[in-house]
Design a protein around this motif. Structure first.
Motif, PDB file in Angstrom:
ATOM      1  N   TYR A 154      27.199 -11.416  33.996  1.00  0.00           N
ATOM      2  CA  TYR A 154      27.964 -10.742  35.037  1.00  0.00           C
ATOM      3  C   TYR A 154      28.957  -9.791  34.387  1.00  0.00           C
ATOM      4  CZ  TYR A 154      26.271 -15.003  37.289  1.00  0.00           C
ATOM      5  OH  TYR A 154      25.472 -16.020  37.734  1.00  0.00           O
ATOM      6  N   GLN A 155      29.139  -8.622  34.965  1.00  0.00           N
ATOM      7  CA  GLN A 155      30.079  -7.665  34.371  1.00  0.00           C
ATOM      8  C   GLN A 155      31.473  -8.258  34.184  1.00  0.00           C
ATOM      9  OE1 GLN A 155      30.520  -3.743  36.246  1.00  0.00           O
ATOM     10  NE2 GLN A 155      32.634  -3.678  35.521  1.00  0.00           N
ATOM     11  N   PRO A 156      32.086  -8.896  35.207  1.00  0.00           N
ATOM     12  CA  PRO A 156      33.427  -9.450  34.981  1.00  0.00           C
ATOM     13  C   PRO A 156      33.457 -10.485  33.861  1.00  0.00           C
ATOM     14  CG  PRO A 156      32.936  -9.318  37.334  1.00  0.00           C
ATOM     15  CD  PRO A 156      31.664  -9.043  36.618  1.00  0.00           C
ATOM     16  N   ALA A 215      23.445  -3.633  40.797  1.00  0.00           N
ATOM     17  CA  ALA A 215      24.497  -2.633  40.581  1.00  0.00           C
ATOM     18  C   ALA A 215      25.603  -2.652  41.622  1.00  0.00           C
ATOM     19  CB  ALA A 215      23.867  -1.244  40.529  1.00  0.00           C
ATOM     20  N   THR A 216      25.664  -3.681  42.459  1.00  0.00           N
ATOM     21  CA  THR A 216      26.774  -3.825  43.399  1.00  0.00           C
ATOM     22  C   THR A 216      27.277  -5.257  43.317  1.00  0.00           C
ATOM     23  OG1 THR A 216      25.631  -4.699  45.368  1.00  0.00           O
ATOM     24  CG2 THR A 216      25.503  -2.305  44.986  1.00  0.00           C
ATOM     25  N   PRO A 217      28.514  -5.508  43.744  1.00  0.00           N
ATOM     26  CA  PRO A 217      28.936  -6.903  43.854  1.00  0.00           C
ATOM     27  C   PRO A 217      28.065  -7.652  44.850  1.00  0.00           C
ATOM     28  CG  PRO A 217      30.820  -5.415  43.995  1.00  0.00           C
ATOM     29  CD  PRO A 217      29.592  -4.563  44.093  1.00  0.00           C
ATOM     30  N   LEU A 218      27.838  -8.932  44.602  1.00  0.00           N
ATOM     31  CA  LEU A 218      27.217  -9.820  45.588  1.00  0.00           C
ATOM     32  C   LEU A 218      28.254 -10.762  46.190  1.00  0.00           C
ATOM     33  CD1 LEU A 218      23.848 -10.799  43.835  1.00  0.00           C
ATOM     34  CD2 LEU A 218      24.225  -9.078  45.601  1.00  0.00           C
ATOM     35  N   PRO A 238      34.497  -7.605  48.903  1.00  0.00           N
ATOM     36  CA  PRO A 238      35.631  -7.276  48.023  1.00  0.00           C
ATOM     37  C   PRO A 238      35.829  -5.781  47.817  1.00  0.00           C
ATOM     38  CG  PRO A 238      34.390  -9.109  47.105  1.00  0.00           C
ATOM     39  CD  PRO A 238      33.603  -8.606  48.285  1.00  0.00           C
ATOM     40  N   GLU A 239      34.732  -5.047  47.630  1.00  0.00           N
ATOM     41  CA  GLU A 239      34.849  -3.612  47.361  1.00  0.00           C
ATOM     42  C   GLU A 239      35.356  -2.823  48.558  1.00  0.00           C
ATOM     43  OE1 GLU A 239      30.411  -4.251  48.428  1.00  0.00           O
ATOM     44  OE2 GLU A 239      32.091  -5.377  47.553  1.00  0.00           O
ATOM     45  N   GLU A 240      35.417  -3.460  49.744  1.00  0.00           N
ATOM     46  CA  GLU A 240      35.981  -2.811  50.931  1.00  0.00           C
ATOM     47  C   GLU A 240      37.409  -3.285  51.211  1.00  0.00           C
ATOM     48  OE1 GLU A 240      33.334  -3.514  54.181  1.00  0.00           O
ATOM     49  OE2 GLU A 240      31.683  -2.345  53.294  1.00  0.00           O
ATOM     50  N   HIS A 241      37.901  -4.196  50.352  1.00  0.00           N
ATOM     51  CA  HIS A 241      39.221  -4.788  50.595  1.00  0.00           C
ATOM     52  C   HIS A 241      40.052  -4.844  49.314  1.00  0.00           C
ATOM     53  CE1 HIS A 241      38.381  -6.062  54.762  1.00  0.00           C
ATOM     54  NE2 HIS A 241      37.137  -6.235  54.328  1.00  0.00           N
ATOM     55  N   GLY A 242      40.074  -3.721  48.584  1.00  0.00           N
ATOM     56  CA  GLY A 242      41.018  -3.601  47.480  1.00  0.00           C
ATOM     57  C   GLY A 242      40.532  -3.972  46.102  1.00  0.00           C
ATOM     58  N   TYR A 262      31.878  -3.303  41.007  1.00  0.00           N
ATOM     59  CA  TYR A 262      31.401  -3.672  39.678  1.00  0.00           C
ATOM     60  C   TYR A 262      29.926  -4.029  39.766  1.00  0.00           C
ATOM     61  CZ  TYR A 262      32.191  -8.372  41.603  1.00  0.00           C
ATOM     62  OH  TYR A 262      32.182  -9.487  42.405  1.00  0.00           O
ATOM     63  N   ASP A 263      29.278  -4.115  38.614  1.00  0.00           N
ATOM     64  CA  ASP A 263      27.882  -4.539  38.546  1.00  0.00           C
ATOM     65  C   ASP A 263      27.840  -6.066  38.576  1.00  0.00           C
ATOM     66  OD1 ASP A 263      27.242  -1.867  38.213  1.00  0.00           O
ATOM     67  OD2 ASP A 263      27.037  -2.008  36.039  1.00  0.00           O
TER      68      ASP A 263
END
Length: 323
Positions: free
Chosen positions: A93-95, A115-118, A211-215, A219-220
């Motif tokens: 995982y990228q993180p 290529a998007t968060p799950l 998450p990517e819509e809330h701040g 990430y991949d």
């Protein structure tokens, strides 16, 4: 100048040569394939579809590779085994990669699968939580602390709350059961392609907050990592080329690809995995080898701000685009 007779003689000789070459090729032993071991991040599931499609379609073989995919006994082990030189590649995982790079593990991202968060925060659609702000004073279940706390904290802050405004409950990996039983009001760490489908199959619709819509910076979700000292391995670009072929075939022929996947993994031929297959399809990296440097640098800064890493590691030390 060649005459017609000489032309016919030349063609006849050439044809004889081709027949002889074909006969020798047929009688010669097959060229040995270079072996490559890929440790998965978890048990086999539709997230790994490009790898299995590439294998079943013969794309790895075309690249001169014999690729073995191995599901780990412990999901924490694959990156560590690659760092120790005991496996060629791992799905990670990228993180996680960025946190391990900050700790000094010699790991490098060479490719991307998803290529998007799950990851999501999920609640029941018919429950009282209609927005992130509605989580105030409620119980939120989680599986793994650290990153999930950071994602949830950023999402809450984006809605004007703090992490201390919710009660965190460790539900291990029983996210959907904890939500369905009323043990918690929400869960963080639920995958948008699995838990939402699992809830729906159980007869309860879920609502996801992304998450990517809330701040949270995007990430991949799934990346392929190698040992930093082995990024010049000539097998790796061939591997990524085959994965790209598998991904494109998968996107163009999802139904045929599903049949290939369940032929290789018949135990996964069920309603949940069929739905997850459909929902994962648009999230695969169309160009697995491409690296978005800005995305990585932006998320590394997020991890530092959340105190998950002490210093932002140099990008070239843990992520490359193979040539």
């Amino acid at each position: 100048m060649r005459t017609e007779a000489s032309r016919r003689s030349f063609l006849k000789a050439g044809l004889a040569g081709l027949v002889l070459a074909a006969g020798l090729a047929a009688s010669a032993p097959a060229l040995a394939q270079d072996k490559l071991t890929v440790l998965l991040d978890w048990f086999v599931n539709p997230d790994h579809a490009p790898l299995y499609v590439a294998r079943e379609m013969g794309y790895f073989r075309d690249a001169g590779l014999e690729v073995e995919m191995v599901a780990p006994a412990d999901p924490n082990d694959p990156p560590k085994l690659v760092a120790a030189g005991r496996a060629d590649l791992a799905v990670s995982y990228q993180p996680q990669l960025q946190m391990q790079a900050a700790e000094g593990l010699p790991l490098t991202r060479i490719g991307t699968l998803i290529a998007t968060p799950l990851n999501t925060v999920v609640v029941l659609a018919d429950g009282p939580v209609k927005s992130i702000a509605d989580l105030k004073g409620r119980k939120v279940g989680y599986s793994v602390g650290g990153l999930e706390d950071a994602l949830l904290g950023a999402m809450l802050e984006n809605a004007g709350l703090k992490l201390s405004d919710v009660e965190l409950v460790n539900v291990n990996f029983s996210l959907s059961p904890a939500l369905l039983s009323g043990q918690v009001d929400a869960v963080v760490g639920a995958y948008r392609n699995f838990e939402l489908n699992q809830l729906d199959i159980e007869g309860k619709a879920g609502r996801a907050f992304y998450p990517e819509e809330h701040g949270v910076p995007p990430y991949d979700e799934l990346v392929i990592v190698a040992n930093r000292e082995k990024v010049a391995d000539p097998r790796l670009p061939r591997f990524l080329d085959a994965v790209e072929r598998g991904t494109l075939y998968l996107i163009n022929h999802p139904d045929e690809s599903w049949k290939l996947f369940v032929k290789a993994n018949p135990e996964l031929d069920d309603e949940l995995n069929r739905r997850a297959w459909r929902d994962t399809l648009p999230r695969f990296a169309h160009s697995p080898g491409a690296l978005d440097a800005r995305r990585y640098e932006r998320f590394a800064k997020f991890l530092k701000e959340r105190e998950l890493i002490g210093e932002v590691p140099r990008l070239a030390d843990y992520a490359v685009e193979l040539r």
